[in-house]
Design an enzyme around this catalytic site. Structure first.
Site, PDB file in Angstrom:
ATOM      1  N   CYS A  86       0.886  -1.167   0.000  1.00  0.00           N
ATOM      2  CA  CYS A  86       0.000   0.000   0.000  1.00  0.00           C
ATOM      3  C   CYS A  86       0.920   1.212   0.000  1.00  0.00           C
ATOM      4  O   CYS A  86       1.273   1.771   1.011  1.00  0.00           O
ATOM      5  CB  CYS A  86      -0.918  -0.015   1.211  1.00  0.00           C
ATOM      6  SG  CYS A  86      -0.073  -0.174   2.775  1.00  0.00           S
TER       7      CYS A  86
ATOM      8  N   HIS B   9      -0.092   5.391   3.720  1.00  0.00           N
ATOM      9  CA  HIS B   9       0.501   5.955   4.937  1.00  0.00           C
ATOM     10  C   HIS B   9       0.932   7.393   4.716  1.00  0.00           C
ATOM     11  O   HIS B   9       1.029   8.179   5.659  1.00  0.00           O
ATOM     12  CB  HIS B   9       1.673   5.102   5.415  1.00  0.00           C
ATOM     13  CG  HIS B   9       1.257   3.755   5.889  1.00  0.00           C
ATOM     14  ND1 HIS B   9       0.568   3.568   7.061  1.00  0.00           N
ATOM     15  CD2 HIS B   9       1.402   2.530   5.339  1.00  0.00           C
ATOM     16  CE1 HIS B   9       0.317   2.277   7.210  1.00  0.00           C
ATOM     17  NE2 HIS B   9       0.801   1.621   6.176  1.00  0.00           N
TER      18      HIS B   9
ATOM     19  N   ARG C  83      -6.630  -2.592   2.729  1.00  0.00           N
ATOM     20  CA  ARG C  83      -6.779  -3.666   3.721  1.00  0.00           C
ATOM     21  C   ARG C  83      -7.619  -3.244   4.926  1.00  0.00           C
ATOM     22  O   ARG C  83      -7.830  -4.026   5.832  1.00  0.00           O
ATOM     23  CB  ARG C  83      -5.406  -4.182   4.143  1.00  0.00           C
ATOM     24  CG  ARG C  83      -4.789  -4.951   3.018  1.00  0.00           C
ATOM     25  CD  ARG C  83      -3.285  -4.966   2.969  1.00  0.00           C
ATOM     26  NE  ARG C  83      -2.897  -5.321   1.626  1.00  0.00           N
ATOM     27  CZ  ARG C  83      -2.793  -4.461   0.613  1.00  0.00           C
ATOM     28  NH1 ARG C  83      -2.993  -3.184   0.802  1.00  0.00           N
ATOM     29  NH2 ARG C  83      -2.495  -4.884  -0.596  1.00  0.00           N
TER      30      ARG C  83
END
Ligand code: NFE
Ligand code: MG
Length: 545
Positions: free
Chosen positions: A64, A68, A457
Site C-alpha cells: 500500500c 501511509h 486492507r
C-alpha cells in the site's frame, strides 16, 4: 487428541506472518497469529519535522504505497487545523482510488487465487471447452481456444521442467480444490493477464503521483502535482482508468463469481461478527458526513444498527505482544517500546499490538466497508451485493465468511472504479472553471492530530503530537494490525484467530483451508508492525498433543 500445526512463514502475503492452529476432529479449535517482524517506523519519527513524516511513513510498506502518506498528511493537517483545497481533495481521492484498483485485483489473482485454483489440474483441460466457458463467464473478455492452448503449453513446460516458478510449493491435487480443469485453466490465464493489468494500475497511480511505488506529490496542505493538471495528463489518466476498469468489469468480477460458484460452502466458514470502517473518499471537506464510503461499526452481525465510530474508544493492547508492560493505551498516548521474549502462545507471541474498539476485536477491510455501506443504504454497493447474492444463490448471511470477504473485495473495487470515472469528470470540470488551487498555506501550532483513512486492507489511523514544530509522538494503527493482531488484555482473540476457529482441515500436513481464510484478509505484516528475527522462522511444523 488434538494436533498443533504451525505455518511459518505464510507466503503470498507481504511481511512475515506465522499462524499456529490446534486441530481437533478435523477442525480448527484454537488459533494464534504472530507477526514475526519489527521495524520501528514510529520510533524513528520522533523529533523530526512533521512535514516530512509522510515520506517516512509511506515506507512502512511497499504494497500500500500511498496510504501511509495520505494518513500522515491528514494527521498533521488535523493538528494544525488546515484543510486541503477542493482540487487537492479530489486528486488525493483519485490517487487512493488507483491504489485500490491495483491492490484488490492483484490480491485476488496473485495472492489468493491459488488457494482456490489448481494450476496443475489445468493441464487436463480441453482448450476448446475452456474457450466456451470463457465466453459464458464474460463475453467481453472471451479468449479463443488457441489462447488457452498457449497458456496450457506454458504451464506444461513449467511442470515438465520440475521448476514451477511462481506456482511452486502449493498443495496441488488437494481434495479441497473444486474447480473443473477448464475453470482452472481459465483462471490460470487470467492470473497471467493480471500481471499486465498490474502495470497499467501502477501507471495510473503515477500520473498524478509522479512515480510508483511511493508517490511523490503529497504535501501538508495539499498536493504538488499542479503541473499535471494539463489536458494530456488528464487524458492519460482517463485512458489508464478505462483500461483498468475494463479488466475489473470484464475479468475480475466475472471470475470472482465463477470461482465462488464452486465454493459456496465457504459462505459458512471463516466469518467474524464485529466490523469497522473509517469510511473514505471525502466529497467535501466535511468528514465523516461527505465520505463516499461511509464510516461506521457493526456489532454481532447486526446490519440493522450501524454505530457511529468514536475514535476515542480505540486502544492498542500489548499483553500478548513483544512490548513493555501491559497497558492498553489510546494511540494519541501510544508507546512503542519493544521487549522480545521467546515466542509463547500462552504469553507473548507477536510483534503486532492488539487494537480494540471499545474493547472489541473488529474486522476491518473490504468486508467491513461493504457491510457498513450496505447497511447504510449506499446504492452502488447495495446493487452489487444484491446481484452477487442472487447470482450465487446464497443467503445474505453467507457474506459473514471467507467467501464473503473475497467477494466484498471485488464488489468494493468495482464501486470505487465506477466512482473514479465520475471524479475524473469532476476534475475536468474544476480545471475548466479554473478552480485549480492545490495548496493551502498554514500557521504552525502545537497540538494532537488524527488522520483516518480506509485503505485497501481496511481502517488506517495515524496519530501525531506536534510540539515546537517537531514530532513529539507518532502512532500508526494499521488495518493488518486490526485483522492479524493477537489476543488483547482480556484474552479476546484477534479477528483472524477468531475467523479460523471451526475451519475444516482435511489434511493437517497440507493446511490449504487455513491459507484460504488467512489470505482472504490480504495480510500485510510490514504495515502492521511497521520491526525480523531471521533465526526464528521455521517453515512448518506439526506437533501431536
Ligand atoms: Ni502494507 Fe497497508 C493497506 C496499510 S495494511 S498494505 O492497505 O495501511 O494493513
Ligand atoms: Mg503502530
Amino acid at each position: 487428541m488434538s494436533q498443533r500445526v504451525v505455518i511459518d512463514p505464510i507466503t503470498r502475503i507481504e511481511g512475515h506472518l506465522r499462524i499456529e492452529v490446534e486441530i481437533e476432529n478435523g477442525k480448527v479449535k484454537n488459533a494464534w497469529s504472530s507477526g514475526t517482524l519489527f521495524r520501528g517506523i514510529e520510533m524513528i519519527l520522533k523529533g523530526r519535522d512533521p512535514r516530512d513524516a509522510w515520506l517516512f511513513t509511506q515506507r512502512a510498506c511497499g504494497v500500500c504505497t500511498y496510504v501511509h502518506g495520505l494518513a500522515s498528511v491528514r494527521s498533521v493537517e488535523d493538528a494544525l487545523g488546515v484543510k486541503a483545497p477542493n482540487m487537492a481533495r479530489l486528486l488525493r481521492n483519485l490517487m487512493l482510488g488507483a491504489q485500490f484498483l491495483h491492490d484488490h485485483p492483484v490480491h485476488f489473482y496473485a495472492l489468493h487465487a491459488l488457494d482456490w485454483v489448481d494450476v496443475v489440474n489445468a493441464l487436463k483441460a480441453d482448450p476448446k471447452r475452456t474457450a466456451r466457458l470463457a465466453a459464458s463467464v464474460s463475453s467481453a473478455a472471451a479468449s479463443g481456444a488457441r489462447d488457452f492452448e498457449v497458456v496450457q503449453q506454458k504451464l506444461k513446460s513449467f511442470v515438465e521442467s520440475g521448476q514451477l516458478g511462481p506456482f511452486a510449493n502449493a498443495y496441488w491435487g488437494h481434495s479441497a480444490y473444486n474447480l473443473t480443469p477448464e475453470a482452472d485453466l481459465l483462471a490460470a490465464k487470467h492470473y497471467l493477464d493480471c500481471l499486465q493489468m498490474q502495470v497499467k494500475a501502477a501507471q495510473l497511480h503515477a500520473v498524478f503521483g509522479g512515480k510508483n511505488p511511493h508517490i511523490q506529490s503529497l504535501t501538508v496542505g495539499g498536493v504538488t502535482c499542479e503541473r499535471d493538471l494539463s489536458i494530456d495528463r488528464v487524458a492519460h489518466f482517463l485512458f489508464q482508468l478505462k483500461e483498468v476498469k475494463s479488466f475489473i468489469d470484464n475479468v475480475y468480477v466475472p471470475d470472482l463469481l465463477a470461482v465462488a460458484s464452486f465454493y459456496k460452502d465457504w459462505g459458512a466458514i471463516g466469518g467474524n461478527s464485529n466490523f469497522m470502517a473509517y469510511g473514505e473518499f471525502p466529497q467535501t471537506d466535511s468528514e465523516p458526513d461527505s465520505l463516499f464510503l461511509p464510516r461506521g461499526a457493526v456489532f454481532d452481525r447486526n446490519l440493522g444498527n450501524v454505530v457511529p465510530v468514536d475514535p476515542s474508544k480505540i486502544t492498542e493492547h500489548v499483553k500478548h505482544s513483544w512490548y513493555e508492560g501491559e497497558a492498553a493505551l489510546h494511540p494519541s498516548k501510544g508507546e512503542t517500546k519493544p521487549d522480545f521474549t521467546p515466542l509463547n502462545t500462552e504469553d507473548r507471541y507477536s510483534w503486532l499490538k492488539a487494537p480494540r474498539y471499545d474493547g472489541h476485536a473488529m474486522e476491518v477491510g473490504p468486508l467491513a466497508r461493504v457491510l457498513v455501506a450496505y447497511a447504510k443504504g449506499h446504492e452502488p454497493t447495495k446493487k452489487l451485493v444484491d446481484q452477487v447474492v442472487e447470482t450465487l444463490a446464497i443467503p445474505p448471511a453467507a457474506l459473514f465468511s471467507t467467501l464473503g470477504r473475497t467477494a466484498a473485495r471485488a464488489i468494493n473495487t468495482k464501486v470505487i472504479a465506477d466512482a473514479m470515472m465520475d471524479w475524473t469528470t469532476e476534475l475536468i470540470e474544476l480545471i475548466k472553471k479554473g478552480d485549480t488551487q492545490t495548496y493551502q498555506a498554514y500557521e504552525w501550532k502545537d497540538g494532537t492530530g488524527m488522520g483516518l483513512n480506509d485503505v485497501p486492507r481496511g481502517a488506517l489511523g495515524h496519530w501525531i503530537q506536534v510540539e515546537d514544530k517537531k514530532i513529539g509522538n507518532y502512532q500508526m494503527v494499521v488495518p493488518s494490525t486490526w485483522n492479524l493482531g493477537p489476543r488483547c488484555s482480556s484474552d479476546i482473540l484477534g479477528p483472524v484467530e477468531q475467523a479460523l476457529i471451526g475451519t475444516p482441515v482435511a489434511d493437517p500436513k497440507k493446511p490449504l483451508e487455513i491459507l484460504r481464510t488467512v489470505h482472504s484478509f490480504d495480510p500485510c505484516i510490514a504495515c502492521a508492525v511497521h520491526v525480523i528475527d531471521p533465526h526464528s522462522n521455521e517453515v512448518y511444523k506439526i506437533r501431536v498433543i
